[in-house]
Every structure is written in C-alpha cells, then in structure tokens.
Design an enzyme around this catalytic site. Structure first.
Site, PDB file in Angstrom:
ATOM      1  N   ASP A   1       3.286   1.438   3.308  1.00 53.17           N
ATOM      2  CA  ASP A   1       2.695   1.249   4.636  1.00 53.17           C
ATOM      3  C   ASP A   1       3.118  -0.154   5.076  1.00 53.17           C
ATOM      4  OD1 ASP A   1       1.155   0.648   6.825  1.00 53.17           O
ATOM      5  OD2 ASP A   1      -0.638   1.633   6.056  1.00 53.17           O
TER       6      ASP A   1
ATOM      7  N   ASP B   1       0.857  -1.181   0.000  1.00 54.65           N
ATOM      8  CA  ASP B   1       0.000   0.000   0.000  1.00 54.65           C
ATOM      9  C   ASP B   1       0.893   1.230   0.000  1.00 54.65           C
ATOM     10  OD1 ASP B   1      -1.975   1.904   0.338  1.00 54.65           O
ATOM     11  OD2 ASP B   1      -2.208   1.525   2.485  1.00 54.65           O
TER      12      ASP B   1
ATOM     13  N   ASP C   1       0.635   5.216   0.054  1.00 53.25           N
ATOM     14  CA  ASP C   1      -0.362   6.217   0.372  1.00 53.25           C
ATOM     15  C   ASP C   1       0.338   7.569   0.506  1.00 53.25           C
ATOM     16  OD1 ASP C   1      -2.213   7.791   2.163  1.00 53.25           O
ATOM     17  OD2 ASP C   1      -3.345   5.922   1.926  1.00 53.25           O
TER      18      ASP C   1
END
Ligand SMILES: [Zn+2]
Ligand SMILES: [Zn+2]
Length: 413
Positions: free
Chosen positions: A318, A102, A104
């Site tokens: 992440d 992930d 972000d």
C-alpha cells in the site's frame, strides 16, 4: 441476512469484555514502540466512530494502564517521532519516522476473493469479489464491501512480505535486524524498518523507494532485456531488477498455463510455441541465451512477457502507508477490532511457519454463538462452517472473529 439491534448490542458488549480481559491480563505480546515518549498514539473505541488522536505517554506502564482502563477496539502509534507528540499536528515538531510497509490482501490478485468477499449496493444489488467502481445495476458509487480473509490470501500476503524483506536487504542494504514484521490481525502484514539510515527520509525519498519496489518506471531494456540487443539476457541470479525480471520469465516459462499465457497478451502462435517447446526454451533461457524465446514470441510478445515479468517481480504494498510520514500504524501486540486477533510480532525466523488463525489467537476455551452467516473458517488445523443462521460452539478466538466481523452474536439460552 442482517443482524438485529439486540444481536448487535450483545456482540458489542461481548467483544468489549473479551478485549478488556486481554488488556487486563498484561499481554506479554504487547510491544510498545521504541522511543515511546516521542510517539503519537491514536485509538478507536467500541461503538464510537471518531478516533482519539494526539495522545502521548510517558512510559510503557502508562500505555498499558490506559489500554486496561479504556479498552480500545484498535490502538495505533505514529511511525514518526515528534518533539511534542501530544500537540496538534502543526506544532508536533517532526524529528523523523520509521520506514513502514503495509501488505494487504486487498492489493493482491487472489482468486479466493471471489469465494469469500462480497459487495452490496443500497439498491439491493450484491455480488461476489471486490466491489466494482460503480453498481452495475443502478450506477451508484462507494459500494459497501465485506472483505474476508482465508489461509490462501494470507499466504500470498506472506510471500509478498518475504519478497519485500529480501529486496530491502539485497538492494537497499537494510539489515534484517533493523526490520520488524507483524501480522496486521486482519488481511495482511506490516513491516517496520527502524534505523538511522531511514529515519530522516522525507516523503519524496520514500516515494522513490516505493517506486523501485513496485516497479514504477522500470525500463527492461536498461537492464539488458532489449529485443534488439544481441547479447544474452541477464540470468535469474543477476543483482537487482535484472535478476528479478529474469526469474519471473523463468517462472512464466516453467509454470504458466495456456490460459495464463493468453492473459499475458501473447498471440495464439506464441502461446503454442511456448507450450510446445517449454523444455528447450527454458534450457535456452537459463543457459544464457534467451534468443530462442525472443524469436518465438516476436517483438510484441516479448514486450508483453517483460511487462508481466515486472508485474510479478514487483512488491504489492500500500504505497500511501510508506510515503506518509505522519502515519499511524497498529500497535504491535494490540488486538485488531475487525477480528479480535493479535497484531502479532513475528520475528525474522518466525515468519515462514506463522499461522495467523492459530498463532494470533488471543483466547482459549470455547464460546457459544449464533452465526448469521459466515464462510468456511480454518483454525488450528480444523475447519469450521460455512454457517447460515445457526447456533454453534466454537473456539473462543473463532467466535470473537465472527462477532467482530458482524457475522455472529453470543448465544443466549
Ligand atoms: Zn445499485
Ligand atoms: Zn482468501
């Protein structure tokens, strides 16, 4: 300026209606995961706080029918495969899991955050940018954040995604054909790696991959960057971390401003030396020496440059998402309830040119909304806003975005 109860109710029923239209249309971009019957699914619903978890489906058709009937605001599936995905956690029977990443905007240094993100405290204090650990006025923790996204931070996130894929391919030997990339529908990108090679990795193996990617414990002297070694430093084309550190130093030499060089932690003398002799230092660096630079900045300066180079070369993921082998991740092709944008499958060739606000738009036509407050929004080459307490006609996806973000409600005559 806050939205009143009536505005909130109108916004909620509008969003639910649009999401319902989407799932009723048999969305072609919906991409049920491989081995669907082995996956756990989870859903959030409009106006409800709890997540419905531990759902399983026997076919893609059953999943599509569920989405159409229940119209969730958010849909997720497990990265893991289970013998009995519908059972309680301890009885599921873990078989293996995709390796997921992930990226972000939350984890990126993006100056635009100070233009479009805000925090607020119950005491009334507010500020621009990401929320501080504690309120500077009253000291309260857990401040409310209102994160926004723009083409600039999403572009940065995309660069990280491409960097991640390149490292996975060149350093881990993962084929591009085993990687699937998705726009998250909000502030970033997801990457799913599906292959036998990663499937049965436990948390500690995944942790090691994360550490490698994020540069935890990278020792530059082990890669040939020791100030005491007489030999030439590795070139940018060297494999692995050696080449990446070398490339980042090249970037520092090529493009860092005086301010950025100071922020690295270089002494004024070293900053002047780099700015004054940029071209010759760069030539010296690329021609396989690097001694000119190391001499100019001294031992401490060299250490600071290496530290910054590792930071630049590391991938901003992440870390929890990758190590958690029971994670739920957004269902590709579903809508993100925070934005109404599609969690968009990208295809390896489609990443470079992907434009989130245009390509992940799920609706055509226009909608009339009352915007309480919103920063500028760029969509399909057009710019909208900023708005403050005004009624405007917007492309349907932009209207839905503002509504999902709690910044607007449908206009009623
Ligand atoms: Zn406060
Ligand atoms: Zn931004």
């Amino acid at each position: 300026m806050a939205m009143d109860e009536r505005g909130r109710a109108l916004a909620l029923s509008f969003a639910k209606r649009k999401f319902g239209e989407y799932y009723a249309s048999g969305p072609p971009r919906l991409e049920p995961p491989s081995e669907l019957i082995r996956r756990e699914f989870g859903f959030l619903f409009f106006g409800e706080k709890f997540m419905l978890r531990h759902r399983s489906f026997s076919s893609a058709e059953e999943l599509r029918a569920f989405l159409k009937e229940k119209v969730p605001s958010d849909a997720y599936h497990s990265t893991a495969l289970y013998r009995d995905p519908g059972a309680e956690m301890e009885n599921k029977g873990w078989i293996g899991a995709d390796l997921c990443f992930d990226i972000d905007a939350d984890h990126l240094e993006a100056p635009c955050k100070f233009e479009h993100d805000r925090w607020s405290c119950e005491c009334g204090a507010t500020g621009a940018g990401p929320a501080p650990g504690a309120c500077p006025k009253c000291g309260a923790e857990g401040l409310k954040e209102e994160a926004w996204m723009c083409e600039s931070c999403l572009e940065r996130a995309k660069d990280e995604l491409l960097k991640l894929m390149e490292i996975l391919c060149s350093d881990f030997g993962i084929a591009y054909s085993d990687m699937s990339a998705y726009f998250s529908g909000h502030r970033g990108y997801h990457l799913h790696v599906r292959s036998e090679a990663v499937l049965r990795m436990g948390e500690s193996e995944r942790r090691e991959i994360v550490d490698y990617l994020t540069g935890v414990g990278v020792d530059p002297s082990a890669h040939g960057f020791s100030i005491s070694s007489g030999g030439p430093a590795p070139s940018p084309s060297s494999p692995g971390w050696a080449g990446r550190i070398s490339m980042a130093i090249t970037e520092i030499l090529t493009s860092c401003s005086e301010e950025e060089l100071r922020a690295i932690g270089l002494a004024p003398r070293a900053v002047r030396a780099i700015l004054g002799e940029r071209d010759s230092l760069l030539r010296d660096w690329l021609d396989g020496g690097g001694w000119g630079l190391r001499r100019r900045v001294g031992g401490k300066g060299w250490g600071a440059i290496l530290k910054r180079a590792i930071e630049m070369a590391s991938v901003k993921i992440d870390t929890v998402v990758t190590t958690d082998i029971h994670r739920l991740i957004r269902l590709p092709g579903s809508l993100n309830g925070k934005t109404g944008l599609v969690v968009m499958p990208l295809g390896v060739d489609g990443i470079e040119d992907f434009e989130p606000f245009t390509d992940a738009a799920a609706f055509e036509g226009e909608e009339r909304v009352h915007v309480v407050e919103a920063p500028r929004l760029k969509l399909g080459g057009e710019s909208f806003g900023p708005y403050r307490d005004e009624t405007v006609t917007l492309p349907a996806s932009a209207a839905l975005l503002l509504i999902c973000k709690g910044r607007a409600y449908p206009a009623v005559n």
